[in-house]
Design a protein around this motif. Structure first.
Motif, PDB file in Angstrom:
ATOM      1  N   VAL A 129     -14.134 -17.237  -0.131  1.00  0.00           N
ATOM      2  CA  VAL A 129     -12.812 -16.749  -0.535  1.00  0.00           C
ATOM      3  C   VAL A 129     -12.111 -17.880  -1.280  1.00  0.00           C
ATOM      4  CG1 VAL A 129     -10.604 -15.836   0.203  1.00  0.00           C
ATOM      5  CG2 VAL A 129     -12.701 -15.157   1.405  1.00  0.00           C
TER       6      VAL A 129
ATOM      7  N   ASN B  28      -6.455 -15.959  -2.241  1.00  0.00           N
ATOM      8  CA  ASN B  28      -6.081 -14.847  -1.366  1.00  0.00           C
ATOM      9  C   ASN B  28      -4.571 -14.862  -1.188  1.00  0.00           C
ATOM     10  OD1 ASN B  28      -6.132 -12.684   0.340  1.00  0.00           O
ATOM     11  ND2 ASN B  28      -7.086 -13.739   2.062  1.00  0.00           N
TER      12      ASN B  28
ATOM     13  N   LYS C 156     -16.360 -19.417   7.259  1.00  0.00           N
ATOM     14  CA  LYS C 156     -16.984 -18.134   7.037  1.00  0.00           C
ATOM     15  C   LYS C 156     -18.378 -18.085   7.649  1.00  0.00           C
ATOM     16  CE  LYS C 156     -19.323 -19.035   2.646  1.00  0.00           C
ATOM     17  NZ  LYS C 156     -20.605 -18.462   3.062  1.00  0.00           N
TER      18      LYS C 156
ATOM     19  N   SER D  52     -13.165 -13.533  -4.429  1.00  0.00           N
ATOM     20  CA  SER D  52     -14.244 -14.115  -3.646  1.00  0.00           C
ATOM     21  C   SER D  52     -15.442 -14.374  -4.542  1.00  0.00           C
ATOM     22  CB  SER D  52     -14.655 -13.178  -2.502  1.00  0.00           C
ATOM     23  OG  SER D  52     -13.530 -12.811  -1.728  1.00  0.00           O
TER      24      SER D  52
ATOM     25  N   LYS E  18      -7.175 -10.925  -4.109  1.00  0.00           N
ATOM     26  CA  LYS E  18      -8.134 -11.727  -3.363  1.00  0.00           C
ATOM     27  C   LYS E  18      -9.375 -11.861  -4.232  1.00  0.00           C
ATOM     28  CE  LYS E  18     -11.056 -11.617   0.815  1.00  0.00           C
ATOM     29  NZ  LYS E  18     -11.411 -10.810   2.015  1.00  0.00           N
TER      30      LYS E  18
END
Length: 900
Positions: free
Chosen positions: A255, A258, A248, A265, A263
């Motif tokens: 994250v 997912n 990332k 985060s 999802k």
């Protein structure tokens, strides 16, 4: 017969040469105490077991255990690690030495793969307590899907809360911590142990947290099997534990999950660099909902009904059947609906709020017209932060989001979310307010509680707040009205109880045995003041918290001179707040000068970190002295590791340094006079004893009394300030490094100037009956002794009711208080009634002043009236009948790791 055998012949059976009174345990005949015997009314449609108390007569359910076994039984016991019949007492030696762990089958705690349901007909977030009802922990949040469960924060009391409200935790796949501290993670050890014991193979969960999680994991390893923690994962910089890998960008969230359902985060808030300061914002995003398929449009574009319709709905383009064109999903599908987005925000300080306001990771969620429209924000932050200008400025960036303030709000503190426990406490207070003072918090009449509040995510048509699960009000008047309707005669019983204190006994009172009219009291109680000492039973259950009983904790209130805790199971701080109120509990915590822990089993110590952290918070900035924690050596390993996470402001002293031999070394002038085996003093571990090897294994090094002398001197001073002469730990038979304790008050003078001996209180911890326990209890004013089920007492090194009473009676104890009951009997324990004339049954929140000890056993018969129809109520039956899928399982399914 054994009762006719001369005392000197008992040495042939392996008894150590104690005084003759010590052997009364094995010789004394027992009278029956039928006063509490109760049978269900003939009309009762269901009573599988005798109500209330167990008769002393043997029954098929509780067969009598033979004192002297046959040769075959002796061999069988030796194979199982039990002590021989030639020993002075029967116990499980392998358990006492800690070797029984290798007898348990190894569990590979792997989460079974679930078939997810992307459409998720039901999905919601739910508040699992707004800091419960006493601000003793942080609020938890449940994210619920058809096939998945996610928990955010696991503070103390989470299991008890979920058991109360029948929220299943066995399907939890992930636990997320918004911060790593005792406030947010105090209930995590117990939850992991419970989940590890469900089913044949057990269950495991993924535990997520910022990089500070490694310190908590290191600390828990001292008493939690590795198998129960195999899936702990952390994120963020400077971490050596298993960590998520990500490519990332710097400002992107981490994250964590997912899949086709959700999802999740994480956005870190790091206002400082110290351990324990990192906080997390969790973002939960559900996938978008596809638009509705329009068959009329498909037919107009030349498509026949069939498989191509399904392909279009799954996002694939197809060729028209009757036209030379390609049909795209957008041609036949209505507009899609963006998936709901939920934020969980925890800003413990304004510094975190300032970090939140400036973090670039949040920018994409401020948009009102993009695909990340935030529907709901759950604020776990305290009111002092959410009311600040900085935080309010951040909240205004979300124009249409539903804000749920789940932090500590005063209005929610007045509502008792543990309704079953509160109802029992209110009933006991009505019957006997002298031993059960009114709870320290108000049962409010008009409270708008937000506990169990839901925000529905799916189905989309129901998107929004759902108040249907918020519990109804519970008030004192309502509880008493129910009680009087159920048991009308209880009102007259309360008057009889009052007369136990206020006047001569009436013939109509429930006095059915002459010894209940005893008038003699020990000399140590002569003219004793009410501000001398009070015993408050904060937790009287075993193994794990239940709806009605919390786990072990005894608060010794010495009033203006200070206070102590004997054991400190999960939820102890919450129990203090329920007993004394929010401010009163803070005062109780601030005046703690010593905490004594009997052994390392989780139900006796996992509330300790929260208590110590709270004490540090309350005394911050002022002159303070670290509290002294006395406990077994493995507890020091836990505390040392945990203190890397948050400062606990304590000093540790090994129980083996507080035995009578170790105290004697304090009087010597040269360290070489210190005995090397002070930890194994006394007859229990004398040469030739079956227990001799337990403290001589390489894994249990001899304690260095010389290095402990400065701490012993400090403890001696602190005890003197509290008006105590002695605190003496003594080894007992339960698990490695298990202890009981003796507290002895200093002498005082009466009005004539004569010296009066101080009272003596003994706490057994968990133990089999043994000579050391009898010796320590001799002449005690009060013996607080555990009580266990007959069928498991020897195997797990506990004591039965009869054995506990025998120990106290043979030692000449004035009053015996039975506690640590099996959670199988949720309201009132099943008790052997033999020899109960000086014995009382403990309940949570029971407060016993030394000035009231003479009345104590006389109140016991009245409990029969209060619980006359109780064995297991309907709600408990439903819980026991649930499959392994539910947390409310029968006691046989409770984790053996958590089982003390």
């Amino acid at each position: 017969m054994l009762t006719s055998m001369p005392h000197h012949n008992l040495t042939l059976l392996g008894f150590s040469p104690l005084k003759s009174s010590s052997f009364a345990l094995f010789l004394r005949p027992f009278s029956l105490y039928p006063i509490l015997a109760s049978s269900p009314p003939p009309s009762s449609p269901r009573r599988p077991r005798a109500a209330g108390y167990r008769r002393s007569d043997p029954s098929p359910r509780f067969p009598p255990r033979r004192k002297w076994s046959s040769f075959e039984e002796e061999k069988s016991r030796q194979r199982k690690g039990m002590s021989s019949s030639s020993d002075s007492f029967e116990f499980n030696k392998r358990r006492a030495e800690g070797k029984d762990k290798i007898d348990k089958p190894k569990k590979s705690l792997k989460r079974n793969t679930r078939t997810l349901n992307p459409t998720n007909t039901i999905a919601y977030v739910q508040i699992l307590g707004t800091g419960m009802d006493t601000q003793d922990t942080s609020p938890s949040v449940l994210l619920f899907f058809d096939k998945q469960r996610f928990i955010f924060n696991a503070g103390e009391g989470l299991q008890r809360f979920c058991t109360e409200h029948k929220i299943k935790l066995s399907k939890v796949d992930h636990i997320f911590l918004s911060r790593v501290c005792s406030e947010t993670a105090g209930g995590l050890p117990g939850l992991l142990l419970t989940l590890a014991g469900i089913g044949e193979d057990g269950l495991s969960v993924n535990v997520w947290g910022p990089s500070d999680l490694k310190y908590l994991v290191d600390a828990m390893r001292s008493f939690i099997p590795r198998a129960a923690m195999v899936h702990t994962r952390s994120f963020g910089p400077s971490d050596s534990t298993p960590q998520i890998s990500s490519s990332k960008a710097k400002d992107d969230p981490f994250v964590l999950v997912n899949d086709e359902v959700v999802k999740i985060s994480a956005i870190l808030l790091e206002p400082g660099s110290k351990s324990g300061e990192t906080s997390v914002v969790y973002v939960c995003e559900l996938p978008e909902i596809n638009g509705k398929f329009d068959p009329a449009k498909a037919m107009a574009l030349g498509l026949r009904a069939g498989p191509k319709y399904g392909k279009l709905q799954s996002g694939q383009s197809v060729k028209s059947d009757f036209k030379d064109i390609t049909v795209h999903p957008s041609d036949v599908m209505g507009p899609s609906v963006p998936g709901p987005v939920v934020l969980l925000v925890d800003c413990p300080t304004e510094s975190h709020a300032e970090e939140l306001l400036s973090t670039p990771s949040m920018k994409s969620y401020y948009s009102t017209d993009g695909d990340k429209f935030v529907n709901c924000i759950i604020h776990l932050s305290p009111a002092s932060v959410t009311n600040s200008a900085t935080y309010q400025s951040w909240m205004k960036r979300f124009h249409s989001a539903q804000h749920i303030l789940a932090g500590h709000e005063t209005k929610n503190m007045e509502f008792p979310i543990l309704k079953a426990s509160s109802r029992i406490t209110a009933r006991l207070n009505y019957l006997c307010p002298q031993f059960f003072p009114a709870p320290g918090f108000c049962l409010g009449e008009n409270v708008s509680a937000e506990n169990l509040l839901k925000f529905t995510l799916r189905p989309h048509v129901n998107l929004g707040i759902d108040r249907s699960c918020i519990p109804s009000q519970l008030t004192s008047s309502r509880v008493i009205d129910e009680l009087l309707s159920e048991i009308p005669e209880i009102s007259s019983k309360t008057e009889e109880v009052k007369r136990l204190w206020n006047g001569p006994h009436n013939n109509k009172m429930m006095i059915e045995e002459p010894w209940l009219n005893e008038s003699t009291v020990p000399s140590c109680l002569e003219n004793i003041r009410r501000d001398d000492m009070e015993i408050v039973l904060l937790g009287t259950g075993s193994s794990q918290p239940s709806r009605y009983r919390n786990v072990s904790a005894v608060y010794i209130d010495l009033f203006s001179r200070g206070s102590m805790l004997l054991d400190c199971g999960e939820g102890t701080l919450g129990q203090l707040k329920r007993r004394y109120g929010l401010q009163g509990a803070d005062e109780a915590v601030k005046k703690l000068k010593c905490i004594w822990i009997s052994h390392i089993h989780a139900d006796h110590h996992t509330g300790l970190a929260r208590i110590l952290a709270r004490r540090r918070e309350l005394l911050k900035g002022g002159a303070r002295e670290p509290v002294i924690v006395v406990g077994p050596r493995p507890l020091k390993n836990f505390l040392d590791a945990y203190q890397r996470l948050e400062d606990l402001d304590m000093e540790f002293l090994d129980c083996r340094n507080t035995t009578s031999t170790s105290w004697a070394s304090l009087e010597t002038t040269s360290p070489e006079k210190t005995t090397s085996n002070g930890s194994a003093e006394g007859s229990l571990f004398s040469k030739g004893s079956p227990m001799q090897s337990i403290y001589k294994r390489p894994s249990s090094p001899v304690t260095d009394n010389a290095s402990a002398l400065p701490y012993l001197k400090k403890l001696k001073r602190v005890l003197g300030e509290m008006g105590l002469e002695d605190l003496i730990s003594f080894p007992v038979v339960h698990c490695p490094q298990a202890f009981g304790v003796v507290l002895k008050a200093a002498e005082r003078k009466n009005m004539a100037g004569d010296k009066i001996p101080g009272w003596k209180t003994v706490y057994s911890g968990d133990t089999r009956p043994c000579p050391q326990m009898v010796e320590a209890s001799k002449g005690a004013t009060v013996l607080i002794h555990e009580d266990a089920l007959v069928e498991e007492a020897v195997a797990k090194n506990h004591s039965t009711t009869k054995e506990a009473i025998d120990v106290g009676s043979s030692a000449g104890v004035y009053r015996i208080i039975l506690t640590h009951f099996s959670q199988r009997y949720p309201k009132i324990p099943v008790i052997d009634e033999s020899h109960m004339h000086n014995t009382c049954i403990a309940f949570d929140m029971m407060s016993i002043n030394m000035a009231d000890l003479h009345v104590l056993p006389k109140v016991v018969p009245y409990f029969k009236n209060l619980f006359r129809n109780v064995v297991v109520d309907d709600e408990d039956d439903e819980g026991e009948e649930e499959s392994d899928d539910g947390l409310m399982m029968s006691v046989n399914k409770v984790s053996s790791f958590f089982r003390n």
